[in-house]
Design an enzyme around this catalytic site. Structure first.
Site, short mmCIF file in Angstrom:
data_model
loop_
_atom_site.label_atom_id
_atom_site.label_comp_id
_atom_site.label_asym_id
_atom_site.label_seq_id
_atom_site.Cartn_x
_atom_site.Cartn_y
_atom_site.Cartn_z
CB SER A 16 18.24 -0.28 12.79
OG SER A 16 18.00 -1.52 13.42
CG ASP A 247 24.13 -6.67 13.41
OD1 ASP A 247 23.06 -7.32 13.40
OD2 ASP A 247 24.17 -5.45 13.19
CG HIS A 250 21.27 -4.27 11.47
ND1 HIS A 250 21.59 -4.43 12.79
CD2 HIS A 250 20.25 -3.37 11.43
CE1 HIS A 250 20.82 -3.66 13.54
NE2 HIS A 250 19.99 -3.01 12.73
#
Length: 274
Positions: A16, A247, A250
């Site tokens: 990702s 998070d 990311h």
């Protein structure tokens, strides 16, 4: 970049974080052309961008291990086949630019770990030292590159690990980068060493896109509680629980991955693209 990519395919393969880089690149390219001249679509976990006027495409293929992960079977668990590539290799033959990454998912533990067993040369084992397993998987990848990539038409890149910011350098509620020049994030150096050694032994030239150190300082640039889970934004209640939902892996866009793509572009400019 669009002029450089005219009539070509750029494929991005990995986890990702590489998808994050794909999204950054697509946003940058999309902003430079009329929307009617762009196609953006998904197929399963793969994503595609095409600039019609330039007859070029940027494609993302999901493969966090680069090798094949088989779902739970009668053998007793999910099997990570470190001597067999996943399906990306069938779709990527003949591409003009290839950008790979791997490493993050190999370091997952507990409930985040995605495999139960390793398979290598027909043997299934429950335990294998991670550095050794990753090294064997990278060798599987490098052999495919050496056997299938035509150096006269294709350039290959491998991006280094992007740091996460947990613990002392937690990303939540941060608005400034780390400015201490002596700061060194604790990264799994053995993984980086495996990548660098693998690339160094290959017949095919692979450009190592080393973004690790420049990215270490940007603890302020993660999506934090403004991230998504399964494609949905966090609820207000989830945002009030940053210790569980922030998070710190990311990256926001526009943001750090744009710099990675500027470096990718610079690397293409430094060499004459076939």
């Amino acid at each position: 970049m669009l002029e450089r990519l005219k009539g070509k395919r750029l494929i991005i393969v990995g986890d990702s974080i590489n998808r994050n880089q794909y999204e950054s690149l697509v946003c940058l390219l999309y902003s430079a052309i009329p929307s009617s001249q762009a196609d953006v679509y998904m197929k399963g976990r793969s994503r595609f961008f095409r600039a019609k006027q330039y007859n070029c495409s940027v494609e993302f293929y999901w493969s966090p291990f680069l090798v094949q992960l088989k779902p739970k079977q009668e053998l007793g668990g999910r099997i990570l086949r470190i001597d067999k590539l996943s399906d990306w290799e069938r779709s990527c033959r003949g591409a003009n630019i290839m950008l790979f990454n791997s490493g993050h998912w190999w370091l997952h533990r507990g409930s985040l770990k995605k495999w139960d067993l390793f398979q290598y040369k027909g043997k299934v084992v429950s335990e294998m030292e991670i550095q050794s397993a990753f090294g064997k998987a990278m060798k599987t990848w490098s052999r495919w590159i050496d056997r299938n990539v035509d150096m006269t038409i294709t350039k290959v890149f491998f991006r280094s690990l992007a740091p996460t910011h947990h613990g002392k350098e937690w990303c939540y509620n941060q608005t400034q980068p780390i400015k201490d020049e002596s700061y060194v994030a604790k990264l799994p150096n053995p993984i980086e060493e495996v990548i660098e050694k693998t690339i160094g032994r290959m017949r095919t030239p692979v450009r190592y896109l080393n973004i690790t150190k420049l990215t270490q300082y940007r603890k302020d640039a993660h999506t934090s509680v403004y991230t998504t889970r399964q494609g949905k934004r966090l609820t207000a209640m989830q945002r009030r629980q940053p210790e569980s939902y922030a998070d710190c892996s990311h990256w926001c866009l526009p943001g750090v991955p744009d710099t990675w793509n500027i470096l990718l572009y610079a690397s293409l400019v430094m060499d004459i693209l076939p």
